[in-house]
Design an enzyme around this catalytic site. Structure first.
Site, mmCIF file in Angstrom:
data_model
loop_
_atom_site.group_PDB
_atom_site.id
_atom_site.type_symbol
_atom_site.label_atom_id
_atom_site.label_comp_id
_atom_site.label_asym_id
_atom_site.label_seq_id
_atom_site.Cartn_x
_atom_site.Cartn_y
_atom_site.Cartn_z
ATOM 1 N N GLY A 1 4.844 -1.327 10.945
ATOM 2 C CA GLY A 1 3.516 -1.901 11.137
ATOM 3 C C GLY A 1 3.452 -3.021 12.145
ATOM 4 O O GLY A 1 2.420 -3.235 12.790
ATOM 5 N N SER B 1 0.845 -1.195 0.000
ATOM 6 C CA SER B 1 0.000 0.000 0.000
ATOM 7 C C SER B 1 0.878 1.242 0.000
ATOM 8 O O SER B 1 2.058 1.198 0.353
ATOM 9 C CB SER B 1 -0.934 0.023 1.221
ATOM 10 O OG SER B 1 -0.197 0.201 2.418
ATOM 11 N N GLY B 2 0.273 2.336 -0.428
ATOM 12 C CA GLY B 2 0.926 3.636 -0.363
ATOM 13 C C GLY B 2 0.094 4.564 0.478
ATOM 14 O O GLY B 2 -1.105 4.348 0.679
ATOM 15 N N ASN C 1 17.908 -9.041 5.883
ATOM 16 C CA ASN C 1 16.531 -9.101 5.398
ATOM 17 C C ASN C 1 15.881 -10.404 5.845
ATOM 18 O O ASN C 1 16.428 -11.483 5.617
ATOM 19 C CB ASN C 1 16.499 -9.046 3.871
ATOM 20 C CG ASN C 1 16.589 -7.639 3.342
ATOM 21 O OD1 ASN C 1 17.298 -6.813 3.900
ATOM 22 N ND2 ASN C 1 15.887 -7.360 2.262
ATOM 23 N N HIS D 1 14.916 5.296 0.503
ATOM 24 C CA HIS D 1 14.634 3.900 0.831
ATOM 25 C C HIS D 1 13.835 3.929 2.120
ATOM 26 O O HIS D 1 14.279 4.501 3.130
ATOM 27 C CB HIS D 1 15.931 3.110 1.013
ATOM 28 C CG HIS D 1 15.701 1.661 1.296
ATOM 29 N ND1 HIS D 1 16.660 0.845 1.835
ATOM 30 C CD2 HIS D 1 14.611 0.876 1.118
ATOM 31 C CE1 HIS D 1 16.185 -0.373 1.975
ATOM 32 N NE2 HIS D 1 14.933 -0.377 1.556
ATOM 33 N N ASP D 2 12.666 3.316 2.132
ATOM 34 C CA ASP D 2 11.789 3.438 3.295
ATOM 35 C C ASP D 2 12.456 2.948 4.582
ATOM 36 O O ASP D 2 12.181 3.470 5.673
ATOM 37 C CB ASP D 2 10.443 2.750 3.070
ATOM 38 C CG ASP D 2 10.532 1.305 2.616
ATOM 39 O OD1 ASP D 2 11.644 0.729 2.625
ATOM 40 O OD2 ASP D 2 9.495 0.744 2.233
#
Length: 478
Positions: free
Chosen positions: A398, A13-14, A292, A232-233
């Site tokens: 999140g 999502s954005g 990661n 980069h988030d």
């Protein structure tokens, strides 16, 4: 107080968030949220980048008048432009299969050890370097005059100006983390033309003004500057870790879990490469030394397969399932592609001789235990490889809304977990914009502001540490 629009694009999502920043205040509100749905076209898995851009414009319209705009997104993926600046097709999704078997071709020219020593980046099949190698014979690449990473592409459409922001560039596997510049030797040996990339930008650099057409579309009154942030988030999220001092680990949770340390220099040892840790660039000369982990993608895919049940009911049921009954390797590339996730998790448990989870609650507990175990392994190994001990683990993103995962992470790591903020990437985005405009000081000042203004929850470790060691050993014996 000033207002900043943070465009934060995740893999599913954005959103456009509005941050209001004052001398001792930081408020964040959601202006608009929109889906990010990849499309499986005949030629493969693609991003609907035009849909994303439309969502950004809708979000800026909903945000109202702001003092600046910044964009962050996921890493590694890019769009190709022709000589007229037009996009040559929809960007390829990093989960597309085109990079299968490409790494071996790259390593034939530059052995994996040399590649890591030069770029510090972990092996991941979707790194931009492998994508470009896979695309070498494509007509799109042949006609391309410019390559823009996703947030830089959207910035270009907003402003008409091109640049390559450094924190995201560091995920391409074409940057030297020691010089914080392109690795010209690696690119030359692999036949990659660095002239495709626009000039490097630093977080906080000006990235242009909203074009007149964008102002008209969004109803904003110009001039409205666009500011390069940690695009980069994860770079933005780490900037929003509300830590004190240097003895902390972080876990940025979402579709991925990025678990590691903030360092002053990269770790480029062979042992670090073998452990698959990456050295990505952060703000103020820092290095994000991390691993990661597949993250909540595992649960997201299961929820999709189950018809999107209510998570609020599923998590308490998972909490009643016996702990560590079955675990899988949450970093295993076998879970990278979409589809049949519940069955694949069950198959992995069966193949390793563990009890096979059947119900959604059992599979959910297996996923959360496995993620906590992967967090433990990453935090423990990062400390050892970097010689950098920590006293606390900060969980942002999140996953902070998942209290069971946060508690399991504290139990697994044997360290207190401080959870929050949930919208870390957007907050880090806002802080860099505010800093560029003189409202916030350095990275330490921004983190102090976050600690004073954002809700945080602390989880103390509990339970039997030996059970986590046994589960770790069980995975090692697979």
């Amino acid at each position: 107080m000033k207002s900043y629009a943070a465009v934060d694009l995740g893999a599913s999502s954005g959103r456009v968030m509005v941050g209001r920043v004052g001398p001792d205040s930081l408020e964040l509100a959601e202006a608009h949220r929109f889906p990010n749905r990849p499309v499986r076209a005949p030629e493969g898995l693609r991003w609907d980048v035009l849909g994303l851009y439309a969502g950004v414009l809708d979000g800026l319209r909903a945000a109202g008048q702001v003092d600046s705009v910044g964009i962050d997104s996921w890493a590694v993926d890019y769009g190709l432009l022709d000589a007229d600046g037009a996009l040559l097709g929809n960007p390829v999704h990093y989960r597309d299969s085109r990079t299968e078997g490409v790494a071996e071709k790259v390593w034939a020219s530059v052995p994996a050890r040399e590649l890591y020593a030069a770029t510090g980046l972990q092996y991941a099949p979707f790194n931009t370097l492998y994508q470009l190698t896979a695309a070498r014979e494509s007509s799109q690449l042949a006609y391309a005059e410019r390559l823009l990473l996703i947030p830089d592409l959207l910035t270009y459409w907003l402003t008409g100006e091109q640049g390559t922001e450094l924190t995201n560039a560091s995920t391409t596997q074409l940057v030297d983390p020691r010089t914080r510049d392109w690795s010209y030797d690696i690119a030359s040996r692999l036949g990659i033309d660095l002239g495709l990339f626009a000039p490097l930008r630093q977080p906080g650099d000006p990235a242009g003004l909203l074009r007149d057409e964008v102002l008209e579309e969004t109803g904003l009154t110009g001039p409205v500057p666009v500011t390069a942030v940690g695009s980069h988030d994860t770079a933005s999220a780490v900037a929003a870790v509300p830590a004190e001092g240097e003895r902390f680990a972080y876990i940025c949770t979402g579709t991925w879990s990025l678990a590691g340390l903030e360092l002053g220099a990269p770790v480029l040892t062979e042992e670090s490469r073998a452990a698959n840790f990456t050295n990505e660039l952060g703000l103020d000369g820092t290095v994000r030394y991390l691993r990661n982990i597949m993250g909540l993608w595992l649960l997201q895919e299961c929820l999709r397969a189950w018809g999107e049940p209510e998570l609020g009911a599923l998590l308490p049921a998972a909490g009643e399932v016996p702990a560590l009954r079955s675990v899988v390797d949450a970093g295993d590339a076998a879970f990278l592609s979409p589809g049949r996730m519940p069955e694949r998790i069950a198959e992995a448990c069966r193949a390793s001789g563990q009890p096979v989870p059947v119900s959604p609650a059992e599979i959910t507990r297996c996923i959360l235990d496995s993620l906590a175990l992967a967090h433990r392994r990453a935090v423990t190994e990062a400390q050892r490889l970097a010689g950098h001990p920590v006293d606390v683990v900060h969980v942002v993103g999140g996953g902070t809304r998942n209290a069971l995962l946060c508690q399991l992470t504290a139990d697994a790591c044997g360290l207190p977990v401080v959870a929050g903020p949930a919208e870390a990437a957007a907050l880090g985005n806002v802080l860099v914009q505010a800093r560029a405009h003189g409202l916030v000081g350095d990275l330490t000042d921004g983190r102090r502001l976050l600690s004073r203004t954002q809700p945080l929850v602390r989880y103390e470790p509990s339970g039997d540490a030996a059970r986590w060691r046994e589960a770790e050993d069980r995975l090692a014996r697979r």
